[in-house]
Enzyme design. Structure first.
Site, PDB file in Angstrom:
ATOM      1  N   ASP A   1       0.856  -1.195   0.000  1.00 40.86           N
ATOM      2  CA  ASP A   1       0.000   0.000   0.000  1.00 40.86           C
ATOM      3  C   ASP A   1       0.893   1.246   0.000  1.00 40.86           C
ATOM      4  O   ASP A   1       1.582   1.527   0.994  1.00 40.86           O
ATOM      5  CB  ASP A   1      -0.916  -0.018   1.221  1.00 40.86           C
ATOM      6  CG  ASP A   1      -1.962   1.077   1.135  1.00 40.86           C
ATOM      7  OD1 ASP A   1      -1.589   2.269   1.035  1.00 40.86           O
ATOM      8  OD2 ASP A   1      -3.167   0.762   1.124  1.00 40.86           O
TER       9      ASP A   1
ATOM     10  N   ASP B   1       0.098   3.748   2.926  1.00 42.30           N
ATOM     11  CA  ASP B   1       0.544   3.245   4.235  1.00 42.30           C
ATOM     12  C   ASP B   1       2.055   3.260   4.349  1.00 42.30           C
ATOM     13  O   ASP B   1       2.612   3.626   5.392  1.00 42.30           O
ATOM     14  CB  ASP B   1       0.046   1.807   4.452  1.00 42.30           C
ATOM     15  CG  ASP B   1      -1.425   1.773   4.853  1.00 42.30           C
ATOM     16  OD1 ASP B   1      -1.967   2.837   5.225  1.00 42.30           O
ATOM     17  OD2 ASP B   1      -2.030   0.692   4.783  1.00 42.30           O
TER      18      ASP B   1
END
Ligand code: URA
Length: 208
Positions: free
Chosen positions: A199, A202
């Site tokens: 991600d 993230d």
């Protein structure tokens, strides 16, 4: 299709490998995102229009070059944010217009939650910034927004693209060139790119 550009530059390939590595921490990850974004933006702006500009060097007159086009950087929130700084180093007068889209986890479709574009376009060329061209939903929606705004020249700059996202963007907007550091194999069942880098939001913001 000819509007797809996957960088062949060894520096990009080297930095992208470090970026993908699960052991790369968020500080290094952000640094690499900035650097790769700048290298890709350099490639993506090779056709910017220029105009002659007369100046004096300390020794003589010279007709040099000035950029003619006004550039807008359009990061898709939040993962695109990290790409802005590196490109801004190269083009400090570029305007930055944020577009907020999140992906509905169930439908995987983009939902717009932030857009403060003024009525009239203020730039002539826009670089859409989003590290991951996964399903292509956010990219297609952002090009839709920019075309409605009236921008004539739009380019997409991302780090990794999946074949699914690339074709979705090419089908919806064949006039928008796509600049990537790499094209990966496919999406998994959750819409993540394989092998990818995980991600991108993230990993930049330390929220994974
Ligand atoms: N968004 C990400 O951050 N990573 C992916 O692999 C796909 C979408």
């Amino acid at each position: 299709m000819t509007n797809l550009h996957a960088s062949q530059h060894p520096l990009v390939a080297h930095k992208l490998t470090r970026l993908r590595d699960r052991n790369t921490d968020p500080k290094k990850f952000r640094e690499l995102v900035r650097e790769i974004a700048a290298l890709l933006a350099y490639e993506a702006t090779a056709d910017l229009q220029i105009t002659p500009k007369k100046i004096e060097t300390p020794l003589a007159s010279l007709v040099g070059t000035e950029l003619k086009e006004k550039i807008g950087l359009v990061p898709i929130l939040r993962a695109g944010l990290g790409m802005v700084e590196g490109i801004w180093e190269l083009m400090p007068t570029a305007e930055v217009w944020h577009i907020g889209l999140y992906r509905d986890e169930r439908t995987l479709k983009p939902v717009e939650y932030y857009n403060k574009l003024p009525i009239e376009p203020t730039v002539s060329v826009c670089l859409i910034l989003d590290p991951m061209l996964a399903t292509g939903g956010s990219a297609v929606a952002t090009v839709d927004v920019l075309k409605r705004w009236g921008v004539k020249k739009i380019k997409f700059v991302g780090l990794i693209g999946a074949p699914e996202g690339i074709s979705a963007l090419q089908i919806a907007h064949p006039d928008v060139p796509i600049y990537l550091a790499a094209i990966d194999e496919r999406l998994n069942e959750h819409g993540y790119i394989l092998p990818g880098l995980g991600d991108a939001g993230d990993r930049q913001f330390g929220t994974g």
